[in-house]
Design an enzyme around this catalytic site. Structure first.
Site, PDB file in Angstrom:
ATOM      1  CG  MET A  94     -26.846  13.333  19.575  1.00  0.00           C
ATOM      2  SD  MET A  94     -26.372  14.276  18.138  1.00  0.00           S
ATOM      3  CE  MET A  94     -25.521  15.634  18.878  1.00  0.00           C
ATOM      4  CG  ASP A 148     -30.164  21.217  23.051  1.00  0.00           C
ATOM      5  OD1 ASP A 148     -29.391  21.600  22.173  1.00  0.00           O
ATOM      6  OD2 ASP A 148     -29.791  20.531  24.020  1.00  0.00           O
ATOM      7  CD  GLN A 160     -29.154  15.704  15.656  1.00  0.00           C
ATOM      8  OE1 GLN A 160     -30.038  14.852  15.754  1.00  0.00           O
ATOM      9  NE2 GLN A 160     -28.738  16.393  16.710  1.00  0.00           N
ATOM     10  CG  HIS A 192     -22.953  16.448  30.019  1.00  0.00           C
ATOM     11  ND1 HIS A 192     -24.203  16.858  30.420  1.00  0.00           N
ATOM     12  CD2 HIS A 192     -22.848  16.832  28.721  1.00  0.00           C
ATOM     13  CE1 HIS A 192     -24.810  17.483  29.433  1.00  0.00           C
ATOM     14  NE2 HIS A 192     -24.017  17.470  28.374  1.00  0.00           N
ATOM     15  N   GLY A 205     -25.802  16.654  32.895  1.00  0.00           N
ATOM     16  CA  GLY A 205     -27.059  17.148  32.311  1.00  0.00           C
ATOM     17  C   GLY A 205     -27.900  15.988  31.794  1.00  0.00           C
ATOM     18  CG  HIS A 206     -26.544  13.726  28.424  1.00  0.00           C
ATOM     19  ND1 HIS A 206     -25.225  14.084  28.260  1.00  0.00           N
ATOM     20  CD2 HIS A 206     -27.159  14.094  27.284  1.00  0.00           C
ATOM     21  CE1 HIS A 206     -25.051  14.638  27.088  1.00  0.00           C
ATOM     22  NE2 HIS A 206     -26.207  14.663  26.464  1.00  0.00           N
TER      23      HIS A 206
END
Ligand code: AMP
Length: 285
Positions: A31, A153, A62, A35, A37-38
């Site tokens: 989305m 997630d 969502q 950061h 993590g992505h």
């Protein structure tokens, strides 16, 4: 080469043609507000594919009516720079406009009906239907051979894996580890909503998970309820407003009764209006 595409038909056509040439396509759905993590997911997908697609789409379906859809951080230019900093493969950035993804008379949904009901599904009843539907659309648009999702997630990753199995999507799903700040807070686009005081205490979430893991490793027979109690205590002590703390079988998401299987300890906790999630997988050999 980095190409930005807004139109799904155009992207699908380009990727179908590359696929016919034998190229392997890898997808990282996001989305935006990227950061580290992505970026770890992008690095991972590059190892697995010839052509990379990073989708940047704040998916309206969502978000519940009282959630942060409108306020969700949109930082497209910085996202492109971040992607540029890690690309090693031909990469498409797919950033559709919401009206193009959802026609006015859109009426077809993908709903996983078991794994999506507990944990975040209890307070976010339409969330996973929106996620599964948009991810199914992205799989069809990109024709991806492989897609990478984050363990951050954990429930989402399980729902997607179940959808892929149940609906026979010809795609391999990889779940990549959680990337954390140096103090242990799981990286999240929502961390920037935290006040300095909240940011100071929220590493306590991971500390509580690590303490739980250590206790389980030292005393394998510890009851899950004891672990839940310890974590609740730790979260209360840092001012968290707990949504859930659960100890579950890591595959079925049913309550774990002991620690002899692969167990997921999952937390959702609010600090002010900011809801954070985190988890840890424990497998005692
Ligand atoms: P989002 O943009 O929040 O929808 O996340 C896009 C993807 O990045 C999802 O597969 C997330 O699980 C993953 N992700 C988000 N935060 C992290 C993190 N801290 N470490 C690893 N993956 C993450």
């Amino acid at each position: 080469m980095l190409t930005v595409m807004r139109e799904s038909g155009e992207l699908q056509k380009a990727l179908l043609s590359l696929k016919r040439q034998g190229k392997k396509i890898g997808l990282v759905p996001t989305m935006g507000n990227l950061h580290a993590g992505h970026l770890s997911l992008i690095r991972r997908v590059q190892e697995e594919s010839d052509i990379v697609v990073v989708s940047i789409f704040v998916n309206p379906t969502q978000f519940g009516p009282n959630e942060d859809y409108a306020a969700y951080p949109r930082t497209f230019d910085a996202d492109v720079k971040n992607i540029e900093s890690v690309v090693t493969k031909d990469t498409y950035i797919f950033c559709p406009i919401p009206n193009a993804m959802y026609a006015d008379d859109f009426s077809t949904w993908v709903e996983e009906t078991v794994l999506s009901k507990g944990l975040c599904g209890r307070t976010r009843p339409i969330h996973f239907r929106g996620v599964a539907t948009v991810v199914a659309k992205l799989f069809n648009i990109t024709q991806a051979d492989v897609a990478v999702f984050g363990q951050k997630d954990a429930q989402q990753a399980l729902v997607i894996q179940r959808m892929v199995r149940d609906l026979n999507f010809p795609i391999h799903i990889i779940v990549a580890p959680i990337v954390r700040e140096s103090d242990g807070l799981a990286m999240s686009s929502r961390n920037k909503y935290l006040s300095p005081e909240q940011r100071e205490v929220t590493p306590g979430i991971y500390k509580a998970l690590r303490a739980a893991e250590q206790k389980v490793r030292e005393h394998r027979e510890t009851a899950p309820e004891i672990i839940v109690g310890d974590i609740q205590h730790a979260l209360n002590a840092i001012g968290g407003d707990i949504d859930y703390v659960e100890v579950l079988d890591a595959t079925t998401l049913t309550p774990a009764t002991h620690f002899n299987t692969r167990v997921l300890i999952a937390i959702a906790c609010k600090f002010g209006t900011t809801r954070l999630i985190d988890n840890i997988l424990i497998e005692v050999k």
